[in-house]
Design a protein around this motif. Structure first.
Motif, PDB file in Angstrom:
ATOM      1  N   PHE A  94       0.826  -1.201   0.000  1.00  0.00           N
ATOM      2  CA  PHE A  94       0.000   0.000   0.000  1.00  0.00           C
ATOM      3  C   PHE A  94       0.866   1.260   0.000  1.00  0.00           C
ATOM      4  CE2 PHE A  94       0.581  -1.777   4.222  1.00  0.00           C
ATOM      5  CZ  PHE A  94       1.015  -0.707   5.004  1.00  0.00           C
ATOM      6  N   TYR A  95       0.235   2.341  -0.426  1.00  0.00           N
ATOM      7  CA  TYR A  95       0.863   3.657  -0.336  1.00  0.00           C
ATOM      8  C   TYR A  95       0.633   4.221   1.066  1.00  0.00           C
ATOM      9  CZ  TYR A  95       1.656   4.046  -5.389  1.00  0.00           C
ATOM     10  OH  TYR A  95       2.098   3.855  -6.670  1.00  0.00           O
ATOM     11  N   VAL A  96       1.602   4.972   1.564  1.00  0.00           N
ATOM     12  CA  VAL A  96       1.414   5.697   2.817  1.00  0.00           C
ATOM     13  C   VAL A  96       1.450   7.191   2.521  1.00  0.00           C
ATOM     14  CG1 VAL A  96       2.244   3.934   4.411  1.00  0.00           C
ATOM     15  CG2 VAL A  96       3.894   5.460   3.340  1.00  0.00           C
ATOM     16  N   GLN A  97       0.510   7.915   3.129  1.00  0.00           N
ATOM     17  CA  GLN A  97       0.413   9.355   2.970  1.00  0.00           C
ATOM     18  C   GLN A  97       0.265  10.005   4.339  1.00  0.00           C
ATOM     19  OE1 GLN A  97       0.902  10.707   0.136  1.00  0.00           O
ATOM     20  NE2 GLN A  97       0.331   9.208  -1.447  1.00  0.00           N
ATOM     21  N   GLU A  98       0.573  11.285   4.407  1.00  0.00           N
ATOM     22  CA  GLU A  98       0.400  12.006   5.668  1.00  0.00           C
ATOM     23  C   GLU A  98      -1.080  12.080   6.023  1.00  0.00           C
ATOM     24  OE1 GLU A  98       2.189  15.782   5.073  1.00  0.00           O
ATOM     25  OE2 GLU A  98       4.226  15.067   5.475  1.00  0.00           O
ATOM     26  N   SER A  99      -1.374  11.902   7.290  1.00  0.00           N
ATOM     27  CA  SER A  99      -2.753  11.982   7.754  1.00  0.00           C
ATOM     28  C   SER A  99      -3.235  13.429   7.759  1.00  0.00           C
ATOM     29  CB  SER A  99      -2.870  11.398   9.167  1.00  0.00           C
ATOM     30  OG  SER A  99      -4.160  11.636   9.691  1.00  0.00           O
ATOM     31  N   PRO A 100      -4.417  13.690   7.205  1.00  0.00           N
ATOM     32  CA  PRO A 100      -4.953  15.064   7.239  1.00  0.00           C
ATOM     33  C   PRO A 100      -5.492  15.446   8.614  1.00  0.00           C
ATOM     34  CG  PRO A 100      -6.533  13.588   6.206  1.00  0.00           C
ATOM     35  CD  PRO A 100      -5.300  12.771   6.475  1.00  0.00           C
ATOM     36  N   GLN A 101      -5.600  14.469   9.503  1.00  0.00           N
ATOM     37  CA  GLN A 101      -6.224  14.721  10.806  1.00  0.00           C
ATOM     38  C   GLN A 101      -5.271  14.604  11.983  1.00  0.00           C
ATOM     39  OE1 GLN A 101      -9.340  11.757  10.563  1.00  0.00           O
ATOM     40  NE2 GLN A 101     -10.815  13.258   9.778  1.00  0.00           N
ATOM     41  N   GLU A 102      -4.258  13.736  11.862  1.00  0.00           N
ATOM     42  CA  GLU A 102      -3.363  13.484  12.995  1.00  0.00           C
ATOM     43  C   GLU A 102      -1.955  13.944  12.664  1.00  0.00           C
ATOM     44  OE1 GLU A 102      -1.646   9.708  15.629  1.00  0.00           O
ATOM     45  OE2 GLU A 102      -3.226   9.398  14.141  1.00  0.00           O
ATOM     46  N   GLU A 103      -1.387  14.789  13.497  1.00  0.00           N
ATOM     47  CA  GLU A 103      -0.029  15.275  13.281  1.00  0.00           C
ATOM     48  C   GLU A 103       0.963  14.115  13.331  1.00  0.00           C
ATOM     49  OE1 GLU A 103       3.081  18.626  15.061  1.00  0.00           O
ATOM     50  OE2 GLU A 103       1.141  18.271  16.030  1.00  0.00           O
ATOM     51  N   ASN A 104       1.828  14.057  12.323  1.00  0.00           N
ATOM     52  CA  ASN A 104       2.835  12.997  12.169  1.00  0.00           C
ATOM     53  C   ASN A 104       2.213  11.619  11.942  1.00  0.00           C
ATOM     54  OD1 ASN A 104       4.973  14.842  12.600  1.00  0.00           O
ATOM     55  ND2 ASN A 104       4.719  14.641  14.819  1.00  0.00           N
ATOM     56  N   GLY A 105       0.902  11.567  11.734  1.00  0.00           N
ATOM     57  CA  GLY A 105       0.246  10.291  11.468  1.00  0.00           C
ATOM     58  C   GLY A 105       0.284   9.940   9.991  1.00  0.00           C
ATOM     59  N   LEU A 106       0.037   8.667   9.697  1.00  0.00           N
ATOM     60  CA  LEU A 106       0.029   8.180   8.331  1.00  0.00           C
ATOM     61  C   LEU A 106      -1.291   7.480   8.042  1.00  0.00           C
ATOM     62  CD1 LEU A 106       3.616   6.590   8.127  1.00  0.00           C
ATOM     63  CD2 LEU A 106       2.896   8.761   7.108  1.00  0.00           C
ATOM     64  N   VAL A 107      -1.692   7.505   6.785  1.00  0.00           N
ATOM     65  CA  VAL A 107      -2.846   6.743   6.336  1.00  0.00           C
ATOM     66  C   VAL A 107      -2.409   5.833   5.196  1.00  0.00           C
ATOM     67  CG1 VAL A 107      -4.538   8.477   7.034  1.00  0.00           C
ATOM     68  CG2 VAL A 107      -3.566   8.576   4.735  1.00  0.00           C
ATOM     69  N   ALA A 108      -3.069   4.695   5.099  1.00  0.00           N
ATOM     70  CA  ALA A 108      -2.787   3.727   4.033  1.00  0.00           C
ATOM     71  C   ALA A 108      -3.794   3.902   2.909  1.00  0.00           C
ATOM     72  CB  ALA A 108      -2.842   2.308   4.583  1.00  0.00           C
ATOM     73  N   GLN A 109      -3.296   3.886   1.678  1.00  0.00           N
ATOM     74  CA  GLN A 109      -4.168   4.041   0.513  1.00  0.00           C
ATOM     75  C   GLN A 109      -3.847   2.979  -0.528  1.00  0.00           C
ATOM     76  OE1 GLN A 109      -3.515   8.074  -0.832  1.00  0.00           O
ATOM     77  NE2 GLN A 109      -4.796   8.957   0.765  1.00  0.00           N
ATOM     78  N   ASN A 110      -4.857   2.659  -1.349  1.00  0.00           N
ATOM     79  CA  ASN A 110      -4.684   1.718  -2.458  1.00  0.00           C
ATOM     80  C   ASN A 110      -4.055   0.412  -1.967  1.00  0.00           C
ATOM     81  OD1 ASN A 110      -4.751   0.709  -5.041  1.00  0.00           O
ATOM     82  ND2 ASN A 110      -2.962   1.838  -5.757  1.00  0.00           N
ATOM     83  N   VAL A 111      -4.713  -0.229  -1.019  1.00  0.00           N
ATOM     84  CA  VAL A 111      -4.183  -1.423  -0.371  1.00  0.00           C
ATOM     85  C   VAL A 111      -4.463  -2.647  -1.236  1.00  0.00           C
ATOM     86  CG1 VAL A 111      -4.253  -2.851   1.710  1.00  0.00           C
ATOM     87  CG2 VAL A 111      -4.614  -0.374   1.876  1.00  0.00           C
ATOM     88  N   ARG A 112      -3.399  -3.392  -1.554  1.00  0.00           N
ATOM     89  CA  ARG A 112      -3.488  -4.555  -2.438  1.00  0.00           C
ATOM     90  C   ARG A 112      -2.929  -5.795  -1.749  1.00  0.00           C
ATOM     91  NH1 ARG A 112      -1.592  -0.283  -4.317  1.00  0.00           N
ATOM     92  NH2 ARG A 112       0.587  -0.918  -4.314  1.00  0.00           N
ATOM     93  N   LEU A 113      -3.392  -6.935  -2.173  1.00  0.00           N
ATOM     94  CA  LEU A 113      -2.954  -8.202  -1.584  1.00  0.00           C
ATOM     95  C   LEU A 113      -1.630  -8.646  -2.207  1.00  0.00           C
ATOM     96  CD1 LEU A 113      -3.714 -10.649   0.259  1.00  0.00           C
ATOM     97  CD2 LEU A 113      -4.764 -11.675  -1.780  1.00  0.00           C
ATOM     98  N   VAL A 114      -0.695  -9.019  -1.360  1.00  0.00           N
ATOM     99  CA  VAL A 114       0.571  -9.613  -1.805  1.00  0.00           C
ATOM    100  C   VAL A 114       0.567 -11.107  -1.533  1.00  0.00           C
ATOM    101  CG1 VAL A 114       3.082  -9.664  -1.496  1.00  0.00           C
ATOM    102  CG2 VAL A 114       1.848  -7.479  -1.460  1.00  0.00           C
ATOM    103  N   GLN A 115       0.187 -11.484  -0.318  1.00  0.00           N
ATOM    104  CA  GLN A 115       0.246 -12.886   0.095  1.00  0.00           C
ATOM    105  C   GLN A 115      -0.773 -13.132   1.196  1.00  0.00           C
ATOM    106  OE1 GLN A 115       3.523 -14.265   2.663  1.00  0.00           O
ATOM    107  NE2 GLN A 115       4.057 -15.646   1.008  1.00  0.00           N
ATOM    108  N   ALA A 116      -1.685 -14.086   0.972  1.00  0.00           N
ATOM    109  CA  ALA A 116      -2.679 -14.421   1.989  1.00  0.00           C
ATOM    110  C   ALA A 116      -2.147 -15.517   2.889  1.00  0.00           C
ATOM    111  CB  ALA A 116      -3.967 -14.858   1.320  1.00  0.00           C
TER     112      ALA A 116
END
Length: 272
Positions: free
Chosen positions: A250-272
């Motif tokens: 997944f991509y990590v981006q800065e959180s718009p709500q939490e200072e120094n926080g991260l959000v995950a975007q476009n999460v894809r499966l690699v291995q189940a």
């Protein structure tokens, strides 16, 4: 206390099971984390001389791959593929480096405190037992199709997908792992099915504390990113997330709500 370690890479198994772009420089860095002194760095490769004679591109790539490993301090153990023709004219190809790897590991065991096996092949289970009986700690690093029994037999198992930059993200050639805008691989640490969100954890560095999974502790190499269900690809179900060892990219981006926080975007499966 300095730990003497030997690393033995079953390159053919790794290549066909998710580790095709394995970076030997990163693997060396991972193997030498903490107080480890690298005694042996061995990788075992097959080479098709007959094909090389007819296919210049194959020969160039194979020899280049061997040379890259050597440049990073690895001993490249090369075994030639053999072809056999039966009575009906059918050609079969045979080649395995398993025995070479096992013999070398056993012969070196008396000089090592720890062995890192890079493979997923369950045929190495007797080797693991023999090394442990000699007093060696045995760790395993693998990608896809890793034998469950082998994972249970070793002292520790690491998913190679989770080690930063060990397998490059091919569609992001300038990827800066862990920084906002980068692609990482991780696992789900918490998922609230009734609320439709959770947290994905990923390693942000290579060190000897990957067992410390509490991201609130400074010594933990894990970082957490908030994830909403809308960012999860359709082929991932919530049971996979709750399971906890499903590998996600997944991509990590800065959180718009939490200072120094991260959000995950476009999460894809690699291995189940």
């Amino acid at each position: 206390m300095t730990i003497k370690i030997g690393v033995f890479v079953d390159a053919e198994n790794v290549r066909y099971n998710g580790g095709f772009h394995l970076r030997y420089d990163i693997l060396r860095r991972f193997a030498s984390r903490g107080e480890r002194n690298l005694i042996r760095l061995n990788t075992y490769l097959l080479f098709d001389q007959e094909r090389a004679n007819e296919d210049a591109e194959y020969a160039k790539k194979a020899l280049s791959y061997q040379q890259i490993a050597r440049q990073f301090g690895w001993k490249a153990n090369i075994k030639n593929i053999r072809r056999y023709t039966d009575d009906e004219g059918q050609v079969s190809i045979k080649g395995s480096t398993d025995l070479d790897l096992a013999v070398d590991a056993l012969q070196q065991a008396d000089h090592l405190d720890e062995v890192l096996l890079v493979t997923g092949d369950g045929d190495f289970e007797p080797l693991v037992t023999a090394l442990q009986n000699k007093g060696c700690r045995v760790e395993l690093l693998g990608f896809d199709n890793v034998s469950r029994q082998l994972q249970r037999q070793v002292d520790t198992f690491y998913s190679g997908f989770l080690i930063p930059n060990l397998i490059p993200v091919t569609y992001e050639p300038r990827n800066n792992w862990g920084k906002p805008g980068s692609v990482v691989r991780g696992v789900c640490s918490k998922w609230f099915q009734d609320k439709g969100f959770g947290f994905l954890n990923f390693l942000d560095r290579i060190d000897d504390n990957s067992w410390i999974t509490n991201t609130c502790l400074n010594e933990s190499p894990w970082t957490s990113a908030f994830c909403h269900i809308n960012e999860i690809a359709g082929d991932i179900n919530e049971d996979d997330l709750v399971h906890g060892d499903t590998v996600l990219e997944f991509y990590v981006q800065e959180s718009p709500q939490e200072e120094n926080g991260l959000v995950a975007q476009n999460v894809r499966l690699v291995q189940a």
